[in-house]
Motif scaffolding. Sequence first.
Motif, PDB file in Angstrom:
ATOM      1  N   TYR A   1       6.841   2.233   7.517  1.00 34.38           N
ATOM      2  CA  TYR A   1       8.079   2.380   6.758  1.00 34.38           C
ATOM      3  C   TYR A   1       7.828   1.930   5.332  1.00 34.38           C
ATOM      4  O   TYR A   1       6.774   1.350   5.027  1.00 34.38           O
ATOM      5  N   PHE A   2       8.812   2.186   4.476  1.00 40.50           N
ATOM      6  CA  PHE A   2       8.561   2.054   3.053  1.00 40.50           C
ATOM      7  C   PHE A   2       7.993   0.697   2.622  1.00 40.50           C
ATOM      8  O   PHE A   2       6.960   0.623   1.960  1.00 40.50           O
ATOM      9  N   SER A   3       8.657  -0.416   3.013  1.00 40.45           N
ATOM     10  CA  SER A   3       8.207  -1.697   2.459  1.00 40.45           C
ATOM     11  C   SER A   3       6.847  -2.110   3.026  1.00 40.45           C
ATOM     12  O   SER A   3       6.066  -2.785   2.363  1.00 40.45           O
ATOM     13  N   LEU A   4       6.543  -1.661   4.234  1.00 37.05           N
ATOM     14  CA  LEU A   4       5.225  -1.920   4.819  1.00 37.05           C
ATOM     15  C   LEU A   4       4.144  -1.221   3.988  1.00 37.05           C
ATOM     16  O   LEU A   4       3.144  -1.824   3.593  1.00 37.05           O
ATOM     17  N   LEU A   5       4.372   0.046   3.688  1.00 41.63           N
ATOM     18  CA  LEU A   5       3.444   0.815   2.860  1.00 41.63           C
ATOM     19  C   LEU A   5       3.282   0.181   1.494  1.00 41.63           C
ATOM     20  O   LEU A   5       2.179   0.071   0.956  1.00 41.63           O
ATOM     21  N   SER A   6       4.421  -0.200   0.941  1.00 43.43           N
ATOM     22  CA  SER A   6       4.449  -0.718  -0.413  1.00 43.43           C
ATOM     23  C   SER A   6       3.622  -2.007  -0.511  1.00 43.43           C
ATOM     24  O   SER A   6       2.976  -2.274  -1.524  1.00 43.43           O
TER      25      SER A   6
END
Lengths: 227, 227
Positions: free
Chosen positions: B28-33
């Motif tokens: 998910y976004f914050s993991l990727l970020s």
Amino acid sequence: MSEPDIFYILGNKVRRDLLSHLTCTECYFSLLSNKVSVSSTAVSKHLKIMEREGLLKSYEKEGKFIGPVRKYYKITLSNTYVVTVTPNLFWYKGIRLEEKPNLRRFEINLENLDASPDTLQSMVINLLDANKELENLLEALRALESYRDMLVKNIKERYLEEIGDMTQLAILHYLLLYGEATIEDLSDRLNLKEREVIKKAEELSKFVPLIIKENIIKIDEEKLKKY
Amino acid sequence: MSEPDIFYILGNKVRRDLLSHLTCTECYFSLLSNKVSVSSTAVSKHLKIMEREGLLKSYEKEGKFIGPVRKYYKITLSNTYVVTVTPNLFWYKGIRLEEKPNLRRFEINLENLDASPDTLQSMVINLLDANKELENLLEALRALESYRDMLVKNIKERYLEEIGDMTQLAILHYLLLYGEATIEDLSDRLNLKEREVIKKAEELSKFVPLIIKENIIKIDEEKLKKY
């Protein structure tokens, strides 16, 4: 990916078009600039980027007879790249081509791989075996692309020596890589009128027999083999 | 190259890093970020570009137990690309992978190619023959990459089901694709301290035996085959 960032270079259509033209024949700046549909400032910028990345070299050369000194460009790399993108794999590898291709028989044997291994460990073992076959396959690819590079180089030299027409050569070069072409494709690509493409193809056909039919041009393999 | 302009997408290092992380596990976004070294605004921009180009899809999903709804991303493409760049050739092709890999024996026979054809016509004939062997080789590549994709997918699912540790899985995923890794590589890549990498590798080693020696981690094939 080492040295020239090949993905970055290929990530722009103008640069891809410039590379295509450069592989076809020796090109100087204004010749290249005429072949693509952007301003000469943009062409200059893209050539500089490719020089900076180490993919191109420029050199100066006088025109035939008493032409002016012109800046020519050539590609300085001989590589093949393989990239796989799936939801589970993102993997790429660059392979350096060789001067002397290894023209042997390669066997890629996938028969012994288990189509549905059922434990984690057997899945891993099969994947490692598949990786070994992949190494094998990449060696075959290296040999094949080295050979194709060598042949295209010789064809270009021979054509210019014996026939000397760069436009005919450009049509031949395209047909060798892509099998066939429509007249419109070639017209766009070479920046020529359709009837000029047909005329040049007919001239080329005296040396390398072509089939020109219903808007499509391809090499006449049967007739070629009778030479 | 059709639909997603794959060279454009791969032409940026942040996008390549995002793709690597996405293939390893559901993100998910914050993991990727957290995994890449640029701002979350930049990550968001790159994800949008890849969605627009049709390489990624986003979907919403609740976290396990009572987690918040999060935006996840997945790759929607399963392709292999081959690119050759030399002074004489610039050529590329995309190959679509298949659900059911064709696990047969492939033969790439380069023995019958003439190493130094001496007429223009024989050069052209040999090049056309080499092109046919290339088609053959690309079929083998399609089968092999389809198989590797399928296996990695199954390994990921099985590992999460049986062991359930995403960091161990990320180490395994890297080792499967690249054979071996230094502890520093894994530390940078997974954004972990070196001692955490070693601890996770030791845990992973209970299920897929590893050799951890002098800073290098690799799969212990001999021991694996005894399972």
